[in-house]
Write a protein that holds these residues in place. Structure first.
Motif, PDB file in Angstrom:
ATOM      1  N   VAL A 110     -26.260  -7.157  22.990  1.00  0.00           N
ATOM      2  CA  VAL A 110     -26.670  -6.150  22.010  1.00  0.00           C
ATOM      3  C   VAL A 110     -25.501  -5.235  21.667  1.00  0.00           C
ATOM      4  O   VAL A 110     -25.222  -4.962  20.497  1.00  0.00           O
ATOM      5  CB  VAL A 110     -27.861  -5.325  22.545  1.00  0.00           C
ATOM      6  N   LEU A 111     -24.767  -4.787  22.689  1.00  0.00           N
ATOM      7  CA  LEU A 111     -23.686  -3.832  22.471  1.00  0.00           C
ATOM      8  C   LEU A 111     -22.455  -4.468  21.835  1.00  0.00           C
ATOM      9  O   LEU A 111     -21.894  -3.941  20.876  1.00  0.00           O
ATOM     10  CB  LEU A 111     -23.282  -3.183  23.798  1.00  0.00           C
ATOM     11  N   HIS A 112     -22.037  -5.592  22.382  1.00  0.00           N
ATOM     12  CA  HIS A 112     -20.742  -6.140  21.989  1.00  0.00           C
ATOM     13  C   HIS A 112     -20.815  -7.112  20.820  1.00  0.00           C
ATOM     14  O   HIS A 112     -19.849  -7.227  20.052  1.00  0.00           O
ATOM     15  CB  HIS A 112     -20.088  -6.830  23.188  1.00  0.00           C
ATOM     16  N   LEU A 113     -21.930  -7.800  20.670  1.00  0.00           N
ATOM     17  CA  LEU A 113     -22.034  -8.793  19.606  1.00  0.00           C
ATOM     18  C   LEU A 113     -22.916  -8.327  18.454  1.00  0.00           C
ATOM     19  O   LEU A 113     -22.498  -8.305  17.298  1.00  0.00           O
ATOM     20  CB  LEU A 113     -22.573 -10.112  20.172  1.00  0.00           C
ATOM     21  N   GLU A 120     -23.463  -0.191   9.783  1.00  0.00           N
ATOM     22  CA  GLU A 120     -23.917   1.138  10.200  1.00  0.00           C
ATOM     23  C   GLU A 120     -25.439   1.217  10.144  1.00  0.00           C
ATOM     24  O   GLU A 120     -26.062   0.507   9.357  1.00  0.00           O
ATOM     25  CB  GLU A 120     -23.300   2.203   9.285  1.00  0.00           C
ATOM     26  N   PRO A 121     -26.032   2.087  10.976  1.00  0.00           N
ATOM     27  CA  PRO A 121     -25.405   3.026  11.906  1.00  0.00           C
ATOM     28  C   PRO A 121     -25.111   2.421  13.264  1.00  0.00           C
ATOM     29  O   PRO A 121     -24.637   3.107  14.164  1.00  0.00           O
ATOM     30  CB  PRO A 121     -26.479   4.116  12.032  1.00  0.00           C
ATOM     31  N   GLU A 125     -22.715   3.764  16.834  1.00  0.00           N
ATOM     32  CA  GLU A 125     -23.269   4.044  18.155  1.00  0.00           C
ATOM     33  C   GLU A 125     -22.431   3.374  19.244  1.00  0.00           C
ATOM     34  O   GLU A 125     -22.135   3.966  20.284  1.00  0.00           O
ATOM     35  CB  GLU A 125     -24.718   3.549  18.233  1.00  0.00           C
ATOM     36  N   VAL A 126     -22.021   2.133  18.997  1.00  0.00           N
ATOM     37  CA  VAL A 126     -21.191   1.425  19.970  1.00  0.00           C
ATOM     38  C   VAL A 126     -19.801   2.032  20.033  1.00  0.00           C
ATOM     39  O   VAL A 126     -19.189   2.121  21.105  1.00  0.00           O
ATOM     40  CB  VAL A 126     -21.112  -0.074  19.628  1.00  0.00           C
ATOM     41  N   ALA A 127     -19.284   2.469  18.894  1.00  0.00           N
ATOM     42  CA  ALA A 127     -17.952   3.082  18.867  1.00  0.00           C
ATOM     43  C   ALA A 127     -17.913   4.347  19.734  1.00  0.00           C
ATOM     44  O   ALA A 127     -16.904   4.615  20.399  1.00  0.00           O
ATOM     45  CB  ALA A 127     -17.556   3.410  17.429  1.00  0.00           C
ATOM     46  N   LYS A 128     -18.993   5.102  19.745  1.00  0.00           N
ATOM     47  CA  LYS A 128     -19.053   6.303  20.590  1.00  0.00           C
ATOM     48  C   LYS A 128     -18.955   5.925  22.057  1.00  0.00           C
ATOM     49  O   LYS A 128     -18.238   6.564  22.831  1.00  0.00           O
ATOM     50  CB  LYS A 128     -20.362   7.056  20.333  1.00  0.00           C
ATOM     51  N   MET A 129     -19.697   4.895  22.453  1.00  0.00           N
ATOM     52  CA  MET A 129     -19.651   4.440  23.842  1.00  0.00           C
ATOM     53  C   MET A 129     -18.250   3.970  24.202  1.00  0.00           C
ATOM     54  O   MET A 129     -17.712   4.337  25.252  1.00  0.00           O
ATOM     55  CB  MET A 129     -20.640   3.299  24.048  1.00  0.00           C
ATOM     56  N   ARG A 130     -17.654   3.174  23.340  1.00  0.00           N
ATOM     57  CA  ARG A 130     -16.335   2.626  23.624  1.00  0.00           C
ATOM     58  C   ARG A 130     -15.298   3.735  23.738  1.00  0.00           C
ATOM     59  O   ARG A 130     -14.420   3.696  24.614  1.00  0.00           O
ATOM     60  CB  ARG A 130     -15.927   1.641  22.528  1.00  0.00           C
TER      61      ARG A 130
END
Length: 220
Positions: A110-113, A120-121, A125-130
């Motif tokens: 879910v996060l990486h692929l 967006e959006p 959301e993933v960019a914030k985690m990374r």
């Protein structure tokens, strides 16, 4: 098929149950192919109840991303003991990362692929985690570099690129490890540690690699 019967339980518990089902479905089928009917059935609730709690498929997917991103960040942070030497801190952080992504492959998908490839959006959301993980790794490397160089004012910019490269390598290696059943989380962490630490160790010792002089190449 008859109506799904639901037992009474607290809203928060029921919502987590729906998110569990959604992560599994999104992770295995992809965002576009996943259906709210399938998610509701897997969660053991009615589709109207899923919409009541989480509004829409987009909001449900966003909630999944936020929950799994927070869980991954917590796993990495809690896996590091700051009283240990720099190499042990990095090792424990990598081991925590690969352990989490191997235990929760649907969440990692879910996060990486999924999130990154559907605009967006979700991508934000993933960019914030990374960014949070990169900052954490940057600080780990920075503290070690300042101690090694005996320079408390060594700028963060000196190691920021290394942290970006290390996180990127970890992400790719997690995909490989999850698709290779014989590779354990410990082995994946050791692979990246062996790849990265020889270079980082040289840097800490004041022996960074430098490109050879090439007068015939254009400067830039």
């Amino acid at each position: 098929m008859g109506a799904v019967k639901t037992k009474r339980m607290p809203r928060a518990v029921r919502e987590q149950q729906m998110l569990d089902a959604a992560v599994r479905t999104f992770g295995r089928r992809g965002y576009m192919a996943a259906s709210m009917d399938e998610i509701a059935e897997l969660a053991g609730v009615s589709k109207p109840l899923v919409y009541l709690y989480l509004n829409s498929k987009e909001d449900l997917f966003t909630a999944c991303i936020r929950r799994e991103a927070a869980a991954l960040v917590v796993a990495v942070r809690s896996g590091v003991r700051t009283e240990l030497p720099a190499d042990r801190q990095l090792w424990e952080g990598l081991r925590a990362f690969f352990t989490h992504t191997s235990h929760y492959p649907d969440a990692w998908s879910v996060l990486h692929l999924q999130a990154r490839t559907h605009g967006e959006p979700f991508a934000s959301e993933v960019a914030k985690m990374r960014a949070e993980i990169v900052e954490f790794v940057t600080q780990l490397i920075l503290v070690a570099a300042r101690e090694a160089h005996r320079d408390p004012d060594l700028p963060e910019s000196e190691v920021a690129g290394l942290a970006e490269a290390l996180v990127g390598a970890a992400e790719s290696l997690a995909d490989w490890a999850n698709s290779t059943p014989t590779v354990t989380a410990r082995e994946a962490a050791a692979t990246l540690m062996n790849f990265a630490w020889s270079g980082l160790g040289n840097l800490m010792d004041g022996r960074p690699w430098s490109p050879p002089d090439a007068p015939h190449e254009a400067s830039g």
